[in-house]
Scaffold this motif. Structure first.
Motif, PDB file in Angstrom:
ATOM      1  N   ALA A  58       3.501   7.351 -10.071  1.00 52.62           N
ATOM      2  CA  ALA A  58       2.810   6.374 -10.912  1.00 52.62           C
ATOM      3  C   ALA A  58       1.338   6.317 -10.546  1.00 52.62           C
ATOM      4  CB  ALA A  58       3.431   4.992 -10.740  1.00 52.62           C
ATOM      5  N   LEU A  59       0.501   6.163 -11.561  1.00 55.26           N
ATOM      6  CA  LEU A  59      -0.935   5.957 -11.381  1.00 55.26           C
ATOM      7  C   LEU A  59      -1.268   4.595 -11.961  1.00 55.26           C
ATOM      8  CD1 LEU A  59      -3.724   7.202 -10.575  1.00 55.26           C
ATOM      9  CD2 LEU A  59      -3.941   7.865 -12.977  1.00 55.26           C
ATOM     10  N   THR A  60      -1.853   3.725 -11.151  1.00 53.27           N
ATOM     11  CA  THR A  60      -2.232   2.398 -11.622  1.00 53.27           C
ATOM     12  C   THR A  60      -3.720   2.198 -11.399  1.00 53.27           C
ATOM     13  OG1 THR A  60      -1.661   1.426  -9.493  1.00 53.27           O
ATOM     14  CG2 THR A  60       0.016   1.339 -11.189  1.00 53.27           C
ATOM     15  N   GLY A  61      -4.333   1.441 -12.265  1.00 52.84           N
ATOM     16  CA  GLY A  61      -5.756   1.150 -12.156  1.00 52.84           C
ATOM     17  C   GLY A  61      -6.325   0.838 -13.519  1.00 52.84           C
ATOM     18  N   THR A 106      -4.462   3.817  -7.749  1.00 60.72           N
ATOM     19  CA  THR A 106      -3.449   4.064  -6.735  1.00 60.72           C
ATOM     20  C   THR A 106      -2.432   5.043  -7.292  1.00 60.72           C
ATOM     21  OG1 THR A 106      -3.719   1.836  -5.854  1.00 60.72           O
ATOM     22  CG2 THR A 106      -1.719   3.009  -5.232  1.00 60.72           C
ATOM     23  N   LEU A 107      -2.206   6.125  -6.566  1.00 66.95           N
ATOM     24  CA  LEU A 107      -1.209   7.126  -6.928  1.00 66.95           C
ATOM     25  C   LEU A 107      -0.034   6.925  -5.977  1.00 66.95           C
ATOM     26  CD1 LEU A 107      -0.708   9.574  -8.790  1.00 66.95           C
ATOM     27  CD2 LEU A 107      -1.635  11.012  -6.986  1.00 66.95           C
ATOM     28  N   THR A 108       1.132   6.589  -6.537  1.00 72.68           N
ATOM     29  CA  THR A 108       2.312   6.265  -5.724  1.00 72.68           C
ATOM     30  C   THR A 108       3.450   7.198  -6.086  1.00 72.68           C
ATOM     31  OG1 THR A 108       1.658   3.938  -5.759  1.00 72.68           O
ATOM     32  CG2 THR A 108       3.904   4.422  -5.068  1.00 72.68           C
ATOM     33  N   ALA A 109       4.091   7.776  -5.060  1.00 73.44           N
ATOM     34  CA  ALA A 109       5.275   8.611  -5.255  1.00 73.44           C
ATOM     35  C   ALA A 109       6.450   7.914  -4.572  1.00 73.44           C
ATOM     36  CB  ALA A 109       5.063   9.995  -4.657  1.00 73.44           C
ATOM     37  N   THR A 110       7.547   7.716  -5.335  1.00 74.03           N
ATOM     38  CA  THR A 110       8.721   7.032  -4.811  1.00 74.03           C
ATOM     39  C   THR A 110       9.942   7.904  -5.014  1.00 74.03           C
ATOM     40  OG1 THR A 110       7.758   4.914  -5.462  1.00 74.03           O
ATOM     41  CG2 THR A 110      10.110   4.929  -4.947  1.00 74.03           C
ATOM     42  N   GLY A 111      10.635   8.235  -3.929  1.00 70.06           N
ATOM     43  CA  GLY A 111      11.868   9.013  -4.016  1.00 70.06           C
ATOM     44  C   GLY A 111      12.961   8.172  -4.657  1.00 70.06           C
ATOM     45  N   LEU A 112      13.561   8.654  -5.736  1.00 73.61           N
ATOM     46  CA  LEU A 112      14.566   7.865  -6.444  1.00 73.61           C
ATOM     47  C   LEU A 112      15.895   7.821  -5.708  1.00 73.61           C
ATOM     48  CD1 LEU A 112      13.756   8.879 -10.130  1.00 73.61           C
ATOM     49  CD2 LEU A 112      12.971   6.909  -8.822  1.00 73.61           C
ATOM     50  N   THR A 113      16.139   8.754  -4.798  1.00 70.45           N
ATOM     51  CA  THR A 113      17.360   8.739  -3.998  1.00 70.45           C
ATOM     52  C   THR A 113      17.117   8.078  -2.649  1.00 70.45           C
ATOM     53  OG1 THR A 113      18.065  10.795  -5.047  1.00 70.45           O
ATOM     54  CG2 THR A 113      19.182  10.180  -3.006  1.00 70.45           C
ATOM     55  N   GLY A 115      14.323   6.362  -1.648  1.00 71.00           N
ATOM     56  CA  GLY A 115      13.527   5.144  -1.657  1.00 71.00           C
ATOM     57  C   GLY A 115      12.247   5.278  -0.853  1.00 71.00           C
ATOM     58  N   ALA A 116      11.970   6.469  -0.329  1.00 73.98           N
ATOM     59  CA  ALA A 116      10.762   6.698   0.461  1.00 73.98           C
ATOM     60  C   ALA A 116       9.535   6.615  -0.446  1.00 73.98           C
ATOM     61  CB  ALA A 116      10.832   8.061   1.135  1.00 73.98           C
ATOM     62  N   ILE A 117       8.449   6.050   0.084  1.00 70.80           N
ATOM     63  CA  ILE A 117       7.246   5.823  -0.711  1.00 70.80           C
ATOM     64  C   ILE A 117       6.028   6.407  -0.007  1.00 70.80           C
ATOM     65  CG2 ILE A 117       5.699   4.051  -1.650  1.00 70.80           C
ATOM     66  CD1 ILE A 117       8.112   2.202  -1.818  1.00 70.80           C
ATOM     67  N   GLY A 118       5.164   7.043  -0.794  1.00 73.46           N
ATOM     68  CA  GLY A 118       3.875   7.518  -0.308  1.00 73.46           C
ATOM     69  C   GLY A 118       2.804   7.069  -1.281  1.00 73.46           C
ATOM     70  N   GLN A 119       1.637   6.654  -0.777  1.00 74.61           N
ATOM     71  CA  GLN A 119       0.556   6.193  -1.637  1.00 74.61           C
ATOM     72  C   GLN A 119      -0.757   6.837  -1.251  1.00 74.61           C
ATOM     73  OE1 GLN A 119       0.396   1.892  -1.398  1.00 74.61           O
ATOM     74  NE2 GLN A 119       1.539   1.717  -3.290  1.00 74.61           N
ATOM     75  N   SER A 120      -1.597   7.028  -2.254  1.00 76.20           N
ATOM     76  CA  SER A 120      -2.935   7.553  -2.048  1.00 76.20           C
ATOM     77  C   SER A 120      -3.881   6.802  -2.966  1.00 76.20           C
ATOM     78  CB  SER A 120      -2.963   9.048  -2.368  1.00 76.20           C
ATOM     79  OG  SER A 120      -4.251   9.577  -2.148  1.00 76.20           O
ATOM     80  N   THR A 121      -5.112   6.620  -2.526  1.00 75.02           N
ATOM     81  CA  THR A 121      -6.113   5.924  -3.325  1.00 75.02           C
ATOM     82  C   THR A 121      -7.118   6.918  -3.868  1.00 75.02           C
ATOM     83  OG1 THR A 121      -5.879   3.944  -1.968  1.00 75.02           O
ATOM     84  CG2 THR A 121      -7.873   4.114  -3.287  1.00 75.02           C
ATOM     85  N   ILE A 122      -7.428   6.766  -5.147  1.00 74.84           N
ATOM     86  CA  ILE A 122      -8.427   7.601  -5.798  1.00 74.84           C
ATOM     87  C   ILE A 122      -9.559   6.677  -6.209  1.00 74.84           C
ATOM     88  CG2 ILE A 122      -8.911   9.146  -7.722  1.00 74.84           C
ATOM     89  CD1 ILE A 122      -5.579   9.215  -7.630  1.00 74.84           C
ATOM     90  N   THR A 123     -10.753   6.976  -5.771  1.00 73.52           N
ATOM     91  CA  THR A 123     -11.910   6.170  -6.124  1.00 73.52           C
ATOM     92  C   THR A 123     -12.703   6.908  -7.185  1.00 73.52           C
ATOM     93  OG1 THR A 123     -11.998   5.306  -3.877  1.00 73.52           O
ATOM     94  CG2 THR A 123     -13.963   5.018  -5.220  1.00 73.52           C
TER      95      THR A 123
END
Length: 180
Positions: A58-61, A106-113, A115-123
């Motif tokens: 997901a990309l939010t902003g 904010t770029l967020t990757a969430t494992g659907l099995t 539930g692990a989450i990783g996030q990165s910020t893009i300015t």
């Protein structure tokens, strides 16, 4: 009675130590925080998912609805796609910021099995200042360890020690009353 208390304390210690370890079984490595110009396209790779796991990205902003994630365009402020991790557990997504990009995304990757989450910020920066992907030194916030479970482990350990002390004091008081 003491054996039951000791067994309960042992189970509580195992639960406190095992649950955070199970929750941290997947260690997701996000791409570094980046700066990108409005309308710029770049790739971001998250590593650490299980092989073949479906990952929601997901990309939010601001104006994220006009951004593109791997050639998918939708009409919502949060852009979301689902991709499968490769054999090594890596997921790569191509991101194109909107032409009117501003602020942070904010770029967020969430494992659907898992539930692990990783996030990165893009300015988003002006096109002349972008110059490609960076390490977040041009406006990204540093990682302060907010996702670190250490505080929770210490708090749980403290509560466990407090509970054990309470049980010990109760046992001593009961024995003293019984002998009187």
């Amino acid at each position: 009675m003491f054996k039951k208390v000791l067994a309960g304390a042992a189970l509580a210690i195992i639960a406190v130590l095992a649950v955070p370890a199970a929750a941290q079984a997947y260690s997701i490595t996000p791409p570094p925080n980046t700066s990108a110009g409005a309308g710029e396209t770049f790739s971001a790779t998250f590593t650490g998912f299980s092989s073949g796991e479906d990952v929601s990205i997901a990309l939010t902003g601001e104006s994220a609805s006009s951004a593109t994630l791997a050639a998918v365009v939708t009409a919502v402020e949060t852009k979301t796609i689902v991709k499968a991790a490769d054999a090594a557990g890596d997921v790569t997504v191509t991101v194109t910021l909107p032409s009117n990009a501003s602020g942070s995304y904010t770029l967020t990757a969430t494992g659907l099995t898992s539930g692990a989450i990783g996030q990165s910020t893009i300015t988003a920066v002006s096109s002349s200042a972008a110059g490609g992907s960076g390490s977040g030194a041009t406006g990204g916030l540093p990682n302060t360890g907010a996702m670190d479970p250490t505080l929770g482990i210490w708090a749980g350990g403290g509560l466990l020690a407090l509970g054990a002390a309470f049980v010990i004091v109760l046992t001593i008081v009961r024995r003293q009353k019984a002998t009187n």
